[in-house]
Design an enzyme around this catalytic site. Structure first.
Site, PDB file in Angstrom:
ATOM      1  N   GLY A  92      -0.646  55.069 -53.228  1.00  0.00           N
ATOM      2  CA  GLY A  92       0.259  55.113 -52.089  1.00  0.00           C
ATOM      3  C   GLY A  92       0.985  56.437 -51.937  1.00  0.00           C
ATOM      4  N   GLY A 142      -4.023  51.074 -57.219  1.00  0.00           N
ATOM      5  CA  GLY A 142      -4.248  50.382 -58.493  1.00  0.00           C
ATOM      6  C   GLY A 142      -5.700  49.961 -58.643  1.00  0.00           C
ATOM      7  N   LYS A 190       4.023  57.363 -64.262  1.00  0.00           N
ATOM      8  CA  LYS A 190       3.732  56.435 -65.357  1.00  0.00           C
ATOM      9  C   LYS A 190       2.457  56.773 -66.121  1.00  0.00           C
ATOM     10  CE  LYS A 190       5.729  52.946 -62.675  1.00  0.00           C
ATOM     11  NZ  LYS A 190       4.925  53.094 -61.471  1.00  0.00           N
ATOM     12  N   ARG A 198      -4.181  50.721 -43.319  1.00  0.00           N
ATOM     13  CA  ARG A 198      -4.830  49.532 -43.883  1.00  0.00           C
ATOM     14  C   ARG A 198      -5.301  48.569 -42.799  1.00  0.00           C
ATOM     15  NH1 ARG A 198      -1.064  48.573 -49.274  1.00  0.00           N
ATOM     16  NH2 ARG A 198      -2.484  49.658 -50.658  1.00  0.00           N
TER      17      ARG A 198
HETATM   18  P1  AMP Z   1       3.386  56.672 -60.152  1.00  0.00           P
HETATM   19  O1  AMP Z   1       3.882  55.379 -59.594  1.00  0.00           O
HETATM   20  O2  AMP Z   1       3.197  56.665 -61.614  1.00  0.00           O
HETATM   21  O3  AMP Z   1       2.180  57.220 -59.409  1.00  0.00           O
HETATM   22  O4  AMP Z   1       4.548  57.729 -59.883  1.00  0.00           O
HETATM   23  C1  AMP Z   1       4.929  58.157 -58.605  1.00  0.00           C
HETATM   24  C2  AMP Z   1       6.310  58.728 -58.680  1.00  0.00           C
HETATM   25  O5  AMP Z   1       6.313  59.799 -59.593  1.00  0.00           O
HETATM   26  C3  AMP Z   1       6.821  59.287 -57.377  1.00  0.00           C
HETATM   27  O6  AMP Z   1       7.812  58.445 -56.866  1.00  0.00           O
HETATM   28  C4  AMP Z   1       7.397  60.658 -57.780  1.00  0.00           C
HETATM   29  O7  AMP Z   1       8.701  60.893 -57.277  1.00  0.00           O
HETATM   30  C5  AMP Z   1       7.451  60.557 -59.272  1.00  0.00           C
HETATM   31  N1  AMP Z   1       7.390  61.881 -59.913  1.00  0.00           N
HETATM   32  C6  AMP Z   1       6.476  62.844 -59.749  1.00  0.00           C
HETATM   33  N2  AMP Z   1       6.796  63.935 -60.458  1.00  0.00           N
HETATM   34  C7  AMP Z   1       7.963  63.680 -61.082  1.00  0.00           C
HETATM   35  C8  AMP Z   1       8.799  64.411 -61.954  1.00  0.00           C
HETATM   36  N3  AMP Z   1       8.490  65.646 -62.324  1.00  0.00           N
HETATM   37  N4  AMP Z   1       9.918  63.798 -62.410  1.00  0.00           N
HETATM   38  C9  AMP Z   1      10.218  62.530 -62.052  1.00  0.00           C
HETATM   39  N5  AMP Z   1       9.466  61.786 -61.223  1.00  0.00           N
HETATM   40  C10 AMP Z   1       8.337  62.354 -60.744  1.00  0.00           C
END
Ligand code: AMP
Length: 403
Positions: free
Chosen positions: A358, A381, A202, A41
């Site tokens: 990220g 985001g 999420k 960044r």
């Molecule tokens: P997000 O902030 O929604 O982009 O989610 C990112 C997070 O999703 C990362 O910290 C990953 O560890 C988590 N993640 C990815 N795949 C899985 C999974 N199968 N089960 C639980 N967490 C996950």
């Protein structure tokens, strides 16, 4: 560019020669103690800084770091960032211990043409996130012009991203322009086939962008924890995998929309599963799309990797946001690394590849592939909200149509 991106002033349209310029940058970088772990960044703002230095502008940089709850906290100081900027740019960086008041004024007033000041973390003041007009006015006092260069914060309506623009004539910097041009191309004029790869945890954050992307893409791959909500929506058993139960209906809508738009929406064909989320857990591969009873899906499986790689290799434009598994734990990171590698190969063959978020950037960094994409967005985001078609407050504040 035929939309929001064009209606804002660009740096090239502003006379910055010899002016005192307030520049909002996104220096929210990962730190370990005083060490900057990833300086992307900071590096990405250098072209704008160079342009301003050549114009003998007096440069006042404002930024935030972390979430310091509205009061000074040593671990969220931007001081190590000042040192990193100095090292990267080879310019002297004058650091001010506060972003307003005496400490800031004395550093800013001593700047000569072509010099840089970096002011302490904006979020040491609660007024920043409240978009307080008085605080914005105090920040605005530091400049005659305002440059919005913080793409990662452009989707926030804070004092330093929208508030200051009420008091100063403003424009976007070269990094924000580059980000918008790439994302604009993805949205409006992609080379086809256009593939989106979504992962992470999420679903709720990504519903909007998923629906909007279905109007644009030819294919969509969904991995990460997100896929379990979609599998549940199709009646596939997901064991104890992460589920956003209140999003199952949304997932059904997305699947229906993909079907009616003839967009190929692919969910993982198999999974790596564990009974307990820990690095040394024993694992098993599912035999198909379903996760066995009592098990948790933590990464896409080898068959899915193969299919995802084929789809990536066949695409001409690829947008990726979100890891395919719990990549922070090495045994569950294969799917994410495979996607990163396939994207790098696609770029080498001429595809336009864009990565935002990220976690996906961290995967690229760990794989040493950051430089192998067409574009790595500094704003996860912000890039999602832009693709979703939302008006970004930091851009709206600079609109040429504003009074
Ligand atoms: P997000 O902030 O929604 O982009 O989610 C990112 C997070 O999703 C990362 O910290 C990953 O560890 C988590 N993640 C990815 N795949 C899985 C999974 N199968 N089960 C639980 N967490 C996950």
């Amino acid at each position: 560019m035929e939309d929001k991106a064009l209606k804002v002033r660009r740096l090239q349209e502003m006379d910055v020669q010899g002016k005192r310029v307030l520049v909002r940058v996104d220096y929210n970088v990962p730190l370990k103690g005083e060490k900057v772990l990833d300086n992307t960044r900071i590096r990405e703002t250098l072209p704008t800084l160079k342009r301003l230095i050549e114009a003998e502008a007096k440069i006042v940089l404002i930024a935030h770091l972390g979430r310091p709850k509205g009061k000074p906290e040593g671990k969220h100081s931007l001081k190590p960032v000042a040192a990193e900027l100095e090292k990267l740019s080879k310019y002297k960086v004058n650091f001010a211990a506060d972003c307003i008041g005496e400490a800031a004024d004395s550093v800013v007033s001593k700047l000569s043409g072509g010099e840089i000041a970096l002011l302490e973390n904006l979020r040491f003041h609660p007024e920043e996130e409240k978009n307080d007009a008085g605080f914005a006015k105090q920040l605005a006092k530091h400049g005659e012009l305002f440059i919005q260069e913080a793409f990662g914060a452009i989707h926030r309506a804070h004092a330093s991203t929208t508030g200051v623009a009420k008091f100063l004539p403003g424009c976007i910097g070269l990094l924000v322009q580059k980000e918008l041009e790439f994302l604009d191309r993805v949205i409006n004029n992609p080379q086809r086939p256009f593939l989106a790869i979504l992962g992470g945890a999420k679903v709720s954050d990504k519903i909007g962008v998923t629906l909007r992307l279905l109007d644009r893409v030819d294919g969509m791959l969904i991995g990460g924890a997100m896929c379990y909500t979609f599998l549940q929506a199709q009646g596939v058993s997901i064991g104890k995998s992460l589920l956003e139960a209140e999003r199952v209906e949304d997932a059904k809508r997305i699947i229906e929309k993909a079907y009616s738009k003839e967009v190929e929406l692919l969910l993982p064909a198999d999974h790596l599963a564990v009974k307990e989320i820990k690095e040394d857990a024993s694992t098993q591969l599912s035999q198909g799309m379903a996760v066995p009873e009592g098990w948790i899906g933590v990464d896409i499986g080898p068959r899915s990797i193969e299919i995802f790689q084929e789809k990536i290799a066949a695409a001409k434009t690829i947008f990726w946001n979100g890891p395919m598994g719990i990549f922070e734990m090495k045994p569950f990171s294969k799917g994410s690394f495979a996607v990163a590698k396939a994207m790098a190969e696609a770029t080498a063959k001429g595809a336009v590849t864009i990565v935002g978020g990220g976690d996906s950037l961290a995967v690229l960094g760990q794989a040493g592939l950051s430089g192998k994409m067409s574009h790595c967005s500094t704003g996860g985001g912000a890039s999602l909200e832009f693709l979703e078609g939302k008006l970004l407050p930091g851009l709206a504040a600079l609109s040429k149509e504003q009074p």
